[in-house]
Design an enzyme around this catalytic site. Sequence first.
Site, PDB file in Angstrom:
ATOM      1  CG  ASP A  38     -20.501  34.583 -14.947  1.00  0.00           C
ATOM      2  OD1 ASP A  38     -20.456  33.668 -14.102  1.00  0.00           O
ATOM      3  OD2 ASP A  38     -20.191  35.769 -14.675  1.00  0.00           O
ATOM      4  CB  SER A  39     -19.046  28.843 -14.572  1.00  0.00           C
ATOM      5  OG  SER A  39     -20.332  28.288 -14.786  1.00  0.00           O
ATOM      6  CG  ASP A  47     -24.293  33.861 -13.478  1.00  0.00           C
ATOM      7  OD1 ASP A  47     -24.871  34.264 -12.439  1.00  0.00           O
ATOM      8  OD2 ASP A  47     -23.384  33.011 -13.470  1.00  0.00           O
ATOM      9  CE  LYS A  69     -25.225  32.728  -9.968  1.00  0.00           C
ATOM     10  NZ  LYS A  69     -23.917  33.433 -10.068  1.00  0.00           N
ATOM     11  CD  GLU A  98     -20.087  37.266  -9.738  1.00  0.00           C
ATOM     12  OE1 GLU A  98     -19.076  37.951  -9.471  1.00  0.00           O
ATOM     13  OE2 GLU A  98     -20.038  36.227 -10.418  1.00  0.00           O
ATOM     14  CD  GLU A 106     -18.230  30.949  -6.117  1.00  0.00           C
ATOM     15  OE1 GLU A 106     -19.080  31.666  -6.679  1.00  0.00           O
ATOM     16  OE2 GLU A 106     -17.301  30.383  -6.715  1.00  0.00           O
TER      17      GLU A 106
HETATM   18  O1  KIV Z   1     -21.283  30.951 -12.997  1.00  0.00           O
HETATM   19  C1  KIV Z   1     -21.515  30.006 -12.238  1.00  0.00           C
HETATM   20  O2  KIV Z   1     -21.543  28.842 -12.632  1.00  0.00           O
HETATM   21  C2  KIV Z   1     -21.757  30.311 -10.849  1.00  0.00           C
HETATM   22  C3  KIV Z   1     -21.414  29.249  -9.847  1.00  0.00           C
HETATM   23  C4  KIV Z   1     -21.207  29.835  -8.516  1.00  0.00           C
HETATM   24  C5  KIV Z   1     -22.398  28.162  -9.772  1.00  0.00           C
HETATM   25  O3  KIV Z   1     -22.170  31.375 -10.523  1.00  0.00           O
END
Ligand code: KIV
Length: 270
Positions: free
Chosen positions: A51-52, A90, A119, A121, A188
């Site tokens: 989600d970056s 993400d 993924k 958080e 991270e």
């Molecule tokens: O969103 C992202 O790119 C991440 C980074 C920590 C790689 O989660």
Amino acid sequence: MSYISNDKPVTLHELMRMHAAKEKIATLTAYDASFASLLDRCGVDIVLIGDSLGNVVQGHSTTLPVTMEQMVYHTECVSRGAKRSFVAADMPWGSYQESPAQALRNASRLMAAGAQMVKLEGGAVMVDTVRFLSERGVPVWAHIGLTPQSVHALGGYRIQGKDADAAQRLKDDALSLQQAGAAMLLIELIPAQLGEELTAMLRIPTIGIGAGVSCSGQVLVIYDMLGIFPGKTPRFVRNFLSGADSIEAAVKTYVAEVKAGKFPAAEHIY
Ligand code: KIV
């Protein structure tokens, strides 16, 4: 030396074999088919639709505005380009925090779009959700340490786990997430020593970003490692394009240095 031993797709099983064999897992982000295909050709093991993209593609100052629709779209694009690399996506802000059922609904959309793992958080608070997803066949990559979706609660993009209590909380989180069925852990922006301790105490692979060289693998944002992103460069980023004659050469060097345990070097760690 090429790290592409054959064209066999990287599966979760293969990632676990690599982990057991202590072979480092090279991960990069991608948001479109062309980059995904390039990373795939260069031997990147996991392509993450991070989600970056909210920062590097959309120009936002946080990842918070990224929507499910956008993640589904970019996951579809990447999965068309990645034929061999494992594809992880993400879960964006607000798509999984409400309840395990909400998380499953949205994880299912990402899996249908081509993700092989999602993924999300969070530590202890995500344990029920991780268990719910894992038990229903969704491989989960749990993300702890600096969790960018909580940037406002954390008071900025700061190193996590610096004192003994905070380090212990991260260890407790990691163990509970593993126990709940998380397949991998992303850590991270923590001290390298803590990255080493977390990796040593877990069965599952740790993929680090700013977490030291002892992690089971490394990840960087592709625009950061190519020096494209105009913002301030964090200490843990190295510009692999500088001195390389092509993007492909830069990515191959990244893969080789991660595999050889040469990246991150002392100047990239905390
Ligand atoms: O969103 C992202 O790119 C991440 C980074 C920590 C790689 O989660």
